[in-house]
Write an enzyme that holds these catalytic residues in place. Sequence first.
Site, mmCIF file in Angstrom:
data_model
loop_
_atom_site.group_PDB
_atom_site.id
_atom_site.type_symbol
_atom_site.label_atom_id
_atom_site.label_comp_id
_atom_site.label_asym_id
_atom_site.label_seq_id
_atom_site.Cartn_x
_atom_site.Cartn_y
_atom_site.Cartn_z
ATOM 1 N N ASP A 60 0.813 -1.217 0.000
ATOM 2 C CA ASP A 60 0.000 0.000 0.000
ATOM 3 C C ASP A 60 0.851 1.273 0.000
ATOM 4 O O ASP A 60 2.010 1.254 0.415
ATOM 5 C CB ASP A 60 -0.860 0.051 1.272
ATOM 6 C CG ASP A 60 -1.931 -1.029 1.298
ATOM 7 O OD1 ASP A 60 -1.936 -1.896 0.404
ATOM 8 O OD2 ASP A 60 -2.754 -0.999 2.223
ATOM 9 N N HIS A 208 3.619 -2.255 3.237
ATOM 10 C CA HIS A 208 3.643 -0.862 2.770
ATOM 11 C C HIS A 208 4.983 -0.559 2.111
ATOM 12 O O HIS A 208 6.013 -0.615 2.790
ATOM 13 C CB HIS A 208 3.385 0.072 3.956
ATOM 14 C CG HIS A 208 2.061 -0.190 4.615
ATOM 15 N ND1 HIS A 208 1.865 -1.248 5.470
ATOM 16 C CD2 HIS A 208 0.869 0.430 4.495
ATOM 17 C CE1 HIS A 208 0.597 -1.266 5.868
ATOM 18 N NE2 HIS A 208 -0.029 -0.252 5.289
#
Length: 248
Positions: A60, A208
């Site tokens: 992400d 992430h």
Amino acid sequence: MLAWFKQRLRALMFLTVFIGGLSYGSYTAALHPNLTTWEREGLLIRNVPVEEKVVALTFDDGPDPVSTPVLLEILGKHQAQATFFVLGERAQKYPQIILQMTSSGHEVANHSYTHSDFNKLNKEQIREEIRQTNRIIAQLSGQTPVLFRPPGGFLSCEMVDLVAGEGMLVAYWTWQQDSKDWRRGKPATAIASHIVANIQPGQIIIMHDAGENGLQTAKAVDILLSQLQQDGYRFVTMGELIRLGGSH
Ligand SMILES: [Zn+2]
């Protein structure tokens, strides 16, 4: 795509809730009360029922000009595919990284345009965050995303309906596979060992690639791919994982 998923989930629903409820009681307390209903209805996905050792790595908040290229190189080295939930404004800023993702066979998905707090946006603003990002990704890659991951894991009935109305699926993640890799100072070894210790077929693993710990995440991927591939795990895009789940 949604119809089969609905059927599959309905069949496995009881088992998932039962086992999940026993093992992860502390997690389930924090869930939205409608979460399992949305899963059953095929509006939201957290894992995929598969029998083979196959999982989806998802990243992400990128692309990031420093850590994402490092991560892409590591994925390439291990011949692993992944799904990138990118921000529209970052995709606009770093179009070459998006092209590198798609030309390497990775999936590019939607994580909103600005990563705003959705609690502060109205329905029209949320729709525009999603549509604008889809337009940017489509322009760059020729493919319109079907997966949307709300920033910060935000959930509301209105948003879930809206995402379905856009012909998309709310792409959540498997609770036990949130290693909190983004936390400052979290070392690659700790991120990798969390994921290796909790691995199960069909999981959607959240990480992430942007943010201050992005390089540790990339390094963790190198470690966990070495270990899990040796153990027979394959790493595919979320789209491919969903297709594999539907073929049983
Ligand atoms: Zn995010």
